[in-house]
Design a protein around this motif. Structure first.
Motif, PDB file in Angstrom:
ATOM      1  N   VAL A 111      -0.445  -0.970   5.691  1.00  0.00           N
ATOM      2  CA  VAL A 111       1.016  -1.124   5.174  1.00  0.00           C
ATOM      3  C   VAL A 111       1.540  -2.471   6.102  1.00  0.00           C
ATOM      4  O   VAL A 111       2.435  -3.120   5.643  1.00  0.00           O
ATOM      5  N   ALA A 115       2.677  -5.759   3.960  1.00  0.00           N
ATOM      6  CA  ALA A 115       4.209  -5.971   3.676  1.00  0.00           C
ATOM      7  C   ALA A 115       4.588  -7.414   4.509  1.00  0.00           C
ATOM      8  O   ALA A 115       5.409  -7.799   4.374  1.00  0.00           O
ATOM      9  N   VAL A 173       0.294  -2.391  -1.313  1.00  0.00           N
ATOM     10  CA  VAL A 173       1.518  -2.731  -0.703  1.00  0.00           C
ATOM     11  C   VAL A 173       2.011  -4.211  -1.446  1.00  0.00           C
ATOM     12  O   VAL A 173       2.927  -4.225  -1.906  1.00  0.00           O
ATOM     13  N   ILE A 176       3.080  -3.973  -5.285  1.00  0.00           N
ATOM     14  CA  ILE A 176       4.428  -3.348  -5.643  1.00  0.00           C
ATOM     15  C   ILE A 176       5.264  -4.287  -6.564  1.00  0.00           C
ATOM     16  O   ILE A 176       5.150  -5.609  -6.281  1.00  0.00           O
ATOM     17  N   ARG A 181      11.366  -4.439  -6.096  1.00  0.00           N
ATOM     18  CA  ARG A 181      11.928  -5.159  -4.945  1.00  0.00           C
ATOM     19  C   ARG A 181      13.513  -5.566  -5.233  1.00  0.00           C
ATOM     20  O   ARG A 181      14.255  -5.502  -4.336  1.00  0.00           O
ATOM     21  N   TYR A 194      13.536   1.864   1.486  1.00  0.00           N
ATOM     22  CA  TYR A 194      12.600   1.205   0.862  1.00  0.00           C
ATOM     23  C   TYR A 194      11.253   1.717   1.181  1.00  0.00           C
ATOM     24  O   TYR A 194      10.300   1.860   0.087  1.00  0.00           O
ATOM     25  N   PHE A 195      10.962   1.878   2.363  1.00  0.00           N
ATOM     26  CA  PHE A 195       9.531   2.275   2.934  1.00  0.00           C
ATOM     27  C   PHE A 195       9.142   3.916   2.137  1.00  0.00           C
ATOM     28  O   PHE A 195       8.285   3.995   1.462  1.00  0.00           O
ATOM     29  N   LEU A 199       7.951   1.718  -1.317  1.00  0.00           N
ATOM     30  CA  LEU A 199       6.688   1.108  -0.842  1.00  0.00           C
ATOM     31  C   LEU A 199       5.561   2.380  -1.027  1.00  0.00           C
ATOM     32  O   LEU A 199       4.474   1.999  -1.442  1.00  0.00           O
ATOM     33  N   SER A 202       4.456   3.535  -4.437  1.00  0.00           N
ATOM     34  CA  SER A 202       3.883   2.553  -5.105  1.00  0.00           C
ATOM     35  C   SER A 202       2.267   2.170  -4.705  1.00  0.00           C
ATOM     36  O   SER A 202       1.460   1.931  -5.520  1.00  0.00           O
TER      37      SER A 202
END
Length: 282
Positions: A111, A115, A173, A176, A181, A194-195, A199, A202
């Motif tokens: 992650v 990210a 990640v 996505i 987004r 969001y996490f 995230l 997905s």
């Protein structure tokens, strides 16, 4: 409160649907493998039916391992003289610890790297180099550092399983959709929202792909590692049987190894089937 109650039947129905779908399929799913196994055993019997064969026939292997390995896998005479249940249990315990650590660290690193473009550029070349190192090449390093066989074997499991988990999580990640987004920006979601809402959902299919590959590699690695570190474990059992020319015991152990490996793979697949949304299942 109503929401929490409604989620339980859905999870239960998923589990029932997963198992029932396999049972309702055509009989050839059961009959065809049985026929293939019978043909394999017949060919094996024919190839090993001569005088002084190098390998035992299926009938010979069955007779030589019936007592006590097959009918009493739970015996324990102390030391490494234990039944196959305890040998496999020791190996599974090492795999459970090493794989769990690899899953936790691998998902977190995946992650982070996926990210953060800067972290990806910095760490991806290192990961690509380290993942090509054979698992057993790490064993001397772990033995020198940890000085004990059990932690060394667990480290080999960890270092073997972590790379597919990191790489698949990173890809998940990075894949996505941009629309997701954009929606998060429009809704002004916090980083935490969001996490957990975008995230992780997905990336879950990619994460489970990495976990499924990782558990298979873990089971392969522990067998080889135990041959070298010794102690109780199915890998050492196979090596010890080879040194004592007990080929029938090796054949029986290999059957157990294959069955357990299949169960581990299906177990991760079963959990993935429960977690993944319907539209993400193949």
């Amino acid at each position: 409160m109503a929401t929490n109650l409604s989620t339980r039947p859905q999870t239960t129905s998923k589990a029932k649907k997963f198992w029932l779908s396999g049972l309702i399929k055509s009989p050839r799913k059961i009959i065809a493998p049985l026929i293939a196994i019978a043909i394999f055993l017949l060919i094996w019997q024919l190839l090993t039916s001569g005088e002084n064969p190098n390998l035992p026939s299926p009938i010979t292997a069955f007779k030589e391992t019936w007592d006590p390995l097959i009918i009493n896998p739970f015996f324990d005479n102390g030391g490494t003289d234990k039944g196959l249940f305890w040998q496999i249990f020791a190996s599974l315990k090492r795999v459970a610890i090493g794989f769990s650590l690899a899953a936790i660290v691998g998902i977190a690193l995946g992650v982070l790297v996926g990210a953060n473009p800067l972290m990806y550029d910095a760490l991806d070349p290192l990961f690509q180099v380290l993942r090509t190192i054979p698992p057993l090449a790490w064993l001397p390093i772990s033995l020198a550092a940890l000085r004990q066989s059990d932690p060394s074997a667990i480290f080999v499991i960890f270092i073997t399983a972590i790379w597919p988990i990191i790489i698949n999580t990173t890809v998940g990640v990075q894949q996505i959709p941009q629309d997701y987004r954009n929606v998060s920006k429009v809704l002004q979601l916090s980083k935490t929202e969001y996490f957990f809402n975008i995230l992780i959902p997905s990336a879950v299919p990619y994460i489970f792909t990495g976990l499924r590959v990782g558990i298979g590699l873990s089971w392969l690695a522990i067998i080889a590692a135990e041959m070298l570190v010794g102690g109780v474990g199915i890998g050492f059992f196979i090596w010890d049987a080879y040194n004592s020319s007990r080929m029938s015991q090796i054949i029986l152990a290999l059957i157990y190894v294959g069955v357990i490996g299949l169960i581990l793979d299906r177990l991760v697949g079963f959990v993935a089937n429960l977690v993944l949304p319907e539209e993400q299942k193949k």
